[in-house]
Scaffold this motif. Structure first.
Motif, short mmCIF file in Angstrom:
data_model
loop_
_atom_site.label_atom_id
_atom_site.label_comp_id
_atom_site.label_asym_id
_atom_site.label_seq_id
_atom_site.Cartn_x
_atom_site.Cartn_y
_atom_site.Cartn_z
N ALA A 117 -0.52 16.02 1.81
CA ALA A 117 -1.89 16.31 2.21
C ALA A 117 -2.91 15.52 1.38
O ALA A 117 -4.11 15.57 1.65
CB ALA A 117 -2.17 17.80 2.05
N LEU A 118 -2.44 14.77 0.38
CA LEU A 118 -3.35 14.01 -0.47
C LEU A 118 -4.15 13.00 0.37
O LEU A 118 -3.60 12.39 1.29
CB LEU A 118 -2.55 13.27 -1.55
N GLY A 119 -5.44 12.83 0.06
CA GLY A 119 -6.31 11.95 0.85
C GLY A 119 -6.04 10.47 0.65
O GLY A 119 -6.96 9.70 0.34
N VAL A 120 -4.79 10.06 0.80
CA VAL A 120 -4.41 8.68 0.57
C VAL A 120 -3.53 8.25 1.74
O VAL A 120 -2.61 8.98 2.12
CB VAL A 120 -3.56 8.57 -0.73
N ARG A 121 -3.83 7.09 2.36
CA ARG A 121 -2.89 6.62 3.38
C ARG A 121 -2.87 5.10 3.43
O ARG A 121 -3.86 4.44 3.06
CB ARG A 121 -3.23 7.22 4.75
N ALA A 122 -1.75 4.57 3.89
CA ALA A 122 -1.62 3.13 4.06
C ALA A 122 -2.02 2.80 5.49
O ALA A 122 -1.36 3.25 6.43
CB ALA A 122 -0.19 2.69 3.78
N ILE A 123 -3.10 2.04 5.64
CA ILE A 123 -3.53 1.64 6.99
C ILE A 123 -2.53 0.63 7.53
O ILE A 123 -2.11 0.68 8.67
CB ILE A 123 -4.97 1.09 6.96
N ASP A 124 -2.16 -0.33 6.69
CA ASP A 124 -1.01 -1.20 6.97
C ASP A 124 -0.41 -1.56 5.62
O ASP A 124 -0.80 -1.00 4.60
CB ASP A 124 -1.43 -2.43 7.80
N ALA B 67 0.84 -1.20 0.00
CA ALA B 67 0.00 0.00 0.00
C ALA B 67 0.88 1.25 0.00
O ALA B 67 0.51 2.27 -0.58
CB ALA B 67 -0.91 -0.01 1.22
N HIS B 68 2.07 1.17 0.62
CA HIS B 68 2.97 2.33 0.65
C HIS B 68 3.42 2.73 -0.76
O HIS B 68 3.62 3.90 -1.03
CB HIS B 68 4.20 2.03 1.52
N ASP B 69 3.59 1.73 -1.63
CA ASP B 69 3.98 2.04 -3.01
C ASP B 69 2.93 2.88 -3.70
O ASP B 69 3.24 3.76 -4.49
CB ASP B 69 4.20 0.74 -3.81
N PHE B 70 1.66 2.57 -3.42
CA PHE B 70 0.58 3.33 -4.04
C PHE B 70 0.49 4.73 -3.44
O PHE B 70 0.21 5.70 -4.14
CB PHE B 70 -0.75 2.58 -3.92
N LEU C 283 -5.04 0.01 1.83
CA LEU C 283 -4.88 1.39 1.37
C LEU C 283 -6.22 2.10 1.47
O LEU C 283 -7.25 1.57 1.08
CB LEU C 283 -4.43 1.37 -0.10
N GLU C 284 -6.18 3.32 2.01
CA GLU C 284 -7.42 4.09 2.10
C GLU C 284 -7.31 5.32 1.21
O GLU C 284 -6.31 6.02 1.22
CB GLU C 284 -7.62 4.53 3.56
N ILE C 285 -8.35 5.56 0.42
CA ILE C 285 -8.39 6.77 -0.42
C ILE C 285 -9.66 7.55 -0.09
O ILE C 285 -10.76 6.99 -0.11
CB ILE C 285 -8.35 6.43 -1.92
N ARG C 286 -9.50 8.81 0.25
CA ARG C 286 -10.65 9.68 0.54
C ARG C 286 -10.91 10.61 -0.64
O ARG C 286 -9.96 11.13 -1.23
CB ARG C 286 -10.38 10.52 1.80
N GLY D 294 3.25 6.55 -5.14
CA GLY D 294 2.94 6.79 -6.55
C GLY D 294 1.90 7.89 -6.72
O GLY D 294 2.07 8.80 -7.55
N LEU D 295 0.83 7.83 -5.95
CA LEU D 295 -0.24 8.83 -6.10
C LEU D 295 0.25 10.21 -5.70
O LEU D 295 -0.06 11.21 -6.36
CB LEU D 295 -1.46 8.41 -5.28
N ARG D 296 1.03 10.27 -4.63
CA ARG D 296 1.57 11.58 -4.21
C ARG D 296 2.51 12.13 -5.28
O ARG D 296 2.49 13.31 -5.59
CB ARG D 296 2.35 11.44 -2.90
N ARG D 297 3.35 11.26 -5.83
CA ARG D 297 4.29 11.70 -6.86
C ARG D 297 3.53 12.23 -8.08
O ARG D 297 3.90 13.23 -8.67
CB ARG D 297 5.19 10.53 -7.26
N SER D 298 2.44 11.51 -8.42
CA SER D 298 1.68 11.89 -9.59
C SER D 298 1.09 13.30 -9.47
O SER D 298 1.11 14.07 -10.43
CB SER D 298 0.58 10.85 -9.81
N VAL D 299 0.58 13.67 -8.30
CA VAL D 299 -0.05 14.99 -8.14
C VAL D 299 0.96 16.07 -7.74
O VAL D 299 0.64 17.26 -7.79
CB VAL D 299 -1.20 15.00 -7.10
#
Lengths: 172, 525
Positions: free
Chosen positions: B142-149, B101-104, B153-156, B107-112
């Motif tokens: 600040a992106l609404g994405v976090r790795a719960i473990d 989940a950390h990879d995502f 992966l949680e996306i808001r 990746g998502l943070r890098r993308s934005v």
């Protein structure tokens, strides 16, 4: 002789400089920008892109940077292929063009010169007329008509040669 | 909502027919890709390659829906705002590292992150704070994405976004391998360096010649992947591509030459695959200036005077679908079919003449129009056909103006000199909203300059609506408003056309042309 060559060589520098300047300023005067796309970029990203390619600097500064880099053999990053620099792209492409152009020239010389010699030795013979007919056909039919026909014949019908592409570069 | 693993359904792998010994596929792929970095590319050729190299949380399924990708399942909160993805514990990068989940998150943070210089990060706009980060107003963290473990992966999101799972099939959402990117910076997406999490990995890249992908032995579903190697060839000229296909160097083409379709139909009919494509070809009208400003009857007259049956049957000829409405057949959306679609062409022409005269024009006082298009033979042929239809039925005198792509985009955007401009849109994700939002008054793509409050409000209402049926109803209403005011004239819906050798097994056309090599196989031949 040495003096002459040297002066010719040095004389080429202003010409080159003028050509570089014309190319540089003309491309900037042309409408459309390097980052134009159907989907307009968010302003922040466009500003970052311009900064990354130094397009936010005044033109004279951009030109100075460009010329200095060129003098060091650095053509800058590619706008089109973002994983590569222009120098890398030329380094990858030039040997291939050289090989292709070189072999075409070699083939043309071998076949052309020997056929021409034979034709000249037997002037007005059937061989002469045949050689002249082939070369006149080659000259008068434009490449863009001839090339697809040759590909159709040798690649599609006979299957002797590939229809395009360099493959791994070997003579397979 | 909960999705099950689609693993029990055999995709790829032996389909009951005998397979060839050598499992190598050769695909024509249009232009040379601009980059293999999924966050820095936007074109269709790149999308084909990256679909094989990387895997997003979800995949496109052959029927146009969504199936699990790097995530095996997910849950969505009742308000549609929070997505929780469960990752596969056996997923590996092409160097053997586990995909987490950390990879995502990375990746998502890098993308934005605006520093990445991504030109398609705007796709991720539905994610909480994405827009502010892209604009440089908030940090990427600040992106609404976090790795719960490691595997959750949680996306808001900002609002309920029914098409969000489709966004996750797009390359802007793909993960990248952090150690590789940090080590090589801008130069990581190259052979010998690029690490990917899809079914294939990069083996070789020779500019303007070919890109070779090989099987990623660590891919979680490697067992069900049949093809060992894919060669992608950048061939921009479609006649050249056809010749290479006929010479046996390609198993699949990228496209086909317009002018040789009838030859292909009579000689290679069994290998020709034509299928619906999620895109619309249209003529935009600049409604901020005369003659179209405040002149709805004239817009309708031009719309009605186009004979779409003749245009698609005799001009474009690949089986394009006449477009009377604007949105193509998208998921969960019933296409709007305006009443004009049911009329005969004679009735349409009669009405067009009536409206044309009502707008103050006649044979003696004809309208003079310019049609702008980007330089391309196909666009020219279509413009010639349409202008002659307008000339014949209404007496309009048209002038065709062509410009190079980037110049044409700038002219279109400035809305100064344009009257009628050729345009087209291919869906980024399979949802009607992607087409309708182009004509929102705030949209950067709205080159017609149309500004309709009612339309904008309907679109905004639809993006707050979580119920699919209700949402579709609101969007249909918006499309109704659009067709009533007609700032754009739909012409036809696109199709994909390509040749596929009979030994390419399991080939199934897809509405967005999402063909994954991992699903294909080479049959004995």
């Amino acid at each position: 002789m040495l003096r002459y060559s040297l002066s010719r060589f040095l004389g080429a520098i202003p010409t080159l400089f003028i050509l570089i300047a014309i190319a540089f300023f003309m491309i900037r005067a042309a409408p459309g920008g390097p980052f134009d796309a159907e989907k307009a970029l968010p302003p922040e990203i466009e500003a970052n892109l311009r900064a990354a390619y130094h397009l936010d600097e005044p033109l004279y500064q951009q030109f100075g940077r460009y010329v200095l880099n060129l003098a060091r053999g650095d053509f800058g990053p590619s706008f089109q292929y973002k994983d590569y620099t222009v120098t890398e792209l030329i380094a990858a492409g030039f040997p291939v063009s050289l090989k292709l152009g070189g072999s075409a020239m070699l083939l043309a010389l071998l076949v052309g010169v020997s056929a021409g010699t034979v034709a000249a030795l037997r002037q007005n013979s059937r061989t002469d007329h045949a050689v002249m007919a082939v070369s006149m056909t080659g000259i008068s039919i434009p490449n863009f008509v001839m090339a697809p026909l040759l590909i159709l014949f040798f690649a599609v019908y006979l299957g002797w040669l590939p229809a395009g592409g360099i493959g791994d570069g070997s003579l397979r | 909502m909960r999705s099950d693993r689609a693993n029990n359904e055999q995709i790829g792998g032996p389909s009951g027919t005998e397979l060839a010994k050598r499992q190598v596929l050769h695909r024509g792929n249009g232009a040379e890709p601009q980059s293999l970095d999924p966050h820095k590319s936007e074109g269709v050729p790149e999308a084909h390659l990256q679909r094989d190299l990387y895997q997003g949380l979800t995949n496109d399924s052959p029927d146009g829906g969504i199936e699990p990708g790097a995530a095996s399942s997910w849950t969505v909160s009742d308000d549609g705002l929070v997505y929780v993805f469960h990752m596969r514990d056996n997923a590996r990068w092409s160097n053997g590292d586990p995909v987490t989940a950390h990879d995502f998150v990375y990746g998502l943070r890098r993308s934005v992150d605006p520093a990445t210089l991504s030109n398609y990060s705007i796709m991720l706009r539905p994610i909480l704070n994405a827009e502010a980060i892209i604009a440089g107003e908030m940090p990427p963290e600040a992106l609404g994405v976090r790795a719960i473990d490691d595997l959750t992966l949680e996306i808001r999101l900002n609002g309920p976004t029914p098409y969000f799972l489709g966004v996750l099939t797009h390359s802007a959402s793909y993960p990248v391998h952090r150690p590789t990117v940090e080590r090589y910076g801008d130069r990581w997406a190259r052979p010998g360096r690029l690490v990917s999490n899809g079914a294939y990995r990069l083996r070789d890249w020779v500019m303007q010649s070919h890109i070779v992908l090989e099987r990623n032995p660590y891919y979680w579903d490697n067992e069900n992947t049949t093809i060992d190697e894919v060669w992608y060839y950048p061939i921009e000229n479609q006649s050249t591509e056809l010749q290479r296909y006929r010479a046996g160097a390609l198993d699949m083409t990228y496209d086909l030459p317009f002018r040789q379709l009838s030859w292909i139909r009579s000689n290679l009919a069994d290998e020709l695959v034509i299928s619906e494509y999620l895109g619309v070809y249209y003529y935009g009208l600049n409604v901020t200036r005369p003659p179209f400003k405040d002149n709805i009857p004239l817009r309708h007259a031009l719309y009605l005077a186009i004979d779409r049956e003749i245009l698609t049957r005799q001009v474009t000829t690949a089986g394009e679908i006449p477009a009377y409405g604007y949105v193509p057949g998208a998921a969960n959306y019933e296409q709007v079919v305006p009443e004009w679609a049911e009329w005969t062409q004679e009735e349409r022409v009669a009405e067009a003449r009536r409206l044309y005269e009502a707008a103050g024009y006649s044979r003696d006082n004809p309208l003079q129009l310019q049609i702008l298009y980007n330089t391309h033979e196909n666009h020219r042929t279509i413009a010639v056909a349409i202008s002659s239809m307008w000339q014949e039925t209404l007496g309009i005198e048209t002038e065709l103006v062509n410009e190079e792509w980037k110049v044409y985009l700038e002219t279109r955007r400035s809305k100064q000199d344009t009257q009628v401009f050729r345009a087209g849109w291919i869906g980024d994700y399979n949802d009607a909203y992607n087409f309708l939002e182009i004509l929102h008054s705030d949209s950067g793509l709205n080159d017609s300059g149309w500004d309709n409050e009612n339309y904008d409000q309907l679109l905004e209402a639809s993006s707050q609506e979580n119920d699919l049926a209700r949402r579709a109803r609101i969007m249909r209403q918006a499309e109704g408003v659009l067709l009533e005011e007609m700032p754009v004239i739909p012409v036809y819906f696109y199709v994909t056309k390509r040749l596929v050798k009979p030994w390419v097994g399991n080939y199934r056309p897809h509405i967005q042309d999402s063909i994954y090599t991992k699903d294909l196989e080479i049959l004995k031949h």
